[in-house]
Design an enzyme around this catalytic site. Structure first.
Site, PDB file in Angstrom:
ATOM      1  N   HIS A   1      -1.065 -10.326   1.645  1.00  0.00           N
ATOM      2  CA  HIS A   1      -2.007  -9.335   1.132  1.00  0.00           C
ATOM      3  C   HIS A   1      -2.894  -9.899   0.032  1.00  0.00           C
ATOM      4  CE1 HIS A   1       0.221  -6.469   3.428  1.00  0.00           C
ATOM      5  NE2 HIS A   1       1.313  -6.620   2.707  1.00  0.00           N
TER       6      HIS A   1
ATOM      7  N   THR B   1      -2.958   0.015  -6.367  1.00  0.00           N
ATOM      8  CA  THR B   1      -3.979   0.075  -5.314  1.00  0.00           C
ATOM      9  C   THR B   1      -3.457  -0.463  -3.989  1.00  0.00           C
ATOM     10  OG1 THR B   1      -4.911  -2.090  -5.871  1.00  0.00           O
ATOM     11  CG2 THR B   1      -5.835  -0.176  -7.019  1.00  0.00           C
TER      12      THR B   1
HETATM   13 ZN   LIG Z   1      -4.259  -5.505  -7.480  1.00  0.00          ZN
END
Ligand SMILES: [Zn+2]
Length: 298
Positions: A87, A230
């Site tokens: 990610h 987030t």
């Molecule tokens: Zn972040």
């Protein structure tokens, strides 16, 4: 009503069987294909999500204390490992050479928040990748340094508390010939070509202090508000401090982010979440400059 411990256990059992490795469940089965619009099943819904659009005009200008960086100038104990977790490019922050932990306090924060990890959000050759915007502008890269409230024992406990986590956000912008190269940032970005593959790890060479990641950042000028992580599960545990000074970085460094690959071998680009509604939340802005643009030496 709180589910009983027994019911919780029943809910957790299938997960335990699915994930024989020690992967956290939030680290699997989500991606940035729609910049977070398909995270409904994995993200906690709520009124205090992040990132948001930050605007000086729509902020409350208040005399907050500046952010204080503790042990940020002390070298970290090696080895410091950069990881492609599918990610982002992620670094766990070890203790300092003298056995302490870097921490922050000040701003909206009550007490100390211990530095746990840092990572980055980026775009692509044709798009910018910051999560927050400042005065309608987005930037090429946004760096996050994640801190845990010292009164909680670890990041997992802190994620479930309103005052559990403090993240500082720093914007990076591609500049043609930056007149300053920041040694920490360039060391970390220089190591990116060694972690292009999913789960690849490498050691950051030489000593590194966390402060070196901040370049010449002015810690007195920032936005701060209460929001969320987030990435899934998007827990509403975060006090955000986003600095308004943008650090210049060369194209050759930022372009290294775009070569990373995710768990399916796809290009890991545009790993940012879309702007979320502010829902009337107060955003505070601390002015660190006088009107002539010079920094107040406070
Ligand atoms: Zn972040």
């Amino acid at each position: 009503m709180q589910p009983s411990a027994f019911h919780k256990l029943l809910l957790l059992l299938p997960l335990a069987y699915q994930h024989t490795s020690n992967d956290h469940k939030e680290e699997s089965h989500w991606n940035y294909e729609t910049n977070g619009q398909n995270w409904g099943g994995v993200c906690s819904a709520g009124e205090r999500q992040s990132p948001i659009s930050l605007n000086v005009q729509k902020s409350l200008i208040v005399p907050l204390p500046r952010i204080v960086f503790g042990n940020y100038d002390v070298k970290l104990r090696g080895p410091i490992t950069l990881l492609n977790n599918g990610h982002t490019a992620h670094v766990e922050i070890p203790e300092t050479a003298n056995g302490n932990r870097p921490f922050i306090t000040g701003g909206l924060l009550k007490g100390r928040y211990v530095a746990e990890a840092f990572h980055f959000h980026w775009g692509s050759p044709s798009s910018r990748g910051s999560e927050h915007s400042i005065n309608q502008q987005r930037f090429d890269v946004e760096m996050h340094i994640v801190h845990r409230n010292a009164k909680y024992k670890d990041i997992d406990e802190a994620k479930n508390k309103k005052d559990g986590i403090a993240v500082i956000g720093v914007m990076l912008k591609i500049v043609k010939n930056p007149n300053r190269i920041f040694p920490g940032l360039s060391k970390v970005m220089g190591a990116l070509p060694r972690v292009t593959k999913y789960k690849a790890k490498t050691t950051i060479p030489g000593g590194l202090s966390l402060g070196q990641m901040l370049g010449n950042l002015n810690p007195r000028d920032f936005f701060t508000y209460r929001g969320s992580l987030t990435t899934p599960l998007c827990e509403q545990a975060v006090t955000w401090t986003v600095f308004s000074q943008v650090l210049p970085v060369p194209y050759s460094s930022v372009s290294k982010f775009w070569k990373l690959r995710d768990s399916e071998g796809h290009r890991l680009i545009n790993n940012f979440r879309d702007i979320q509604p502010r829902n009337g939340r107060p955003v505070f802005y601390r002015v660190g400059k006088d009107l002539s643009g010079a920094y107040l030496g406070k």
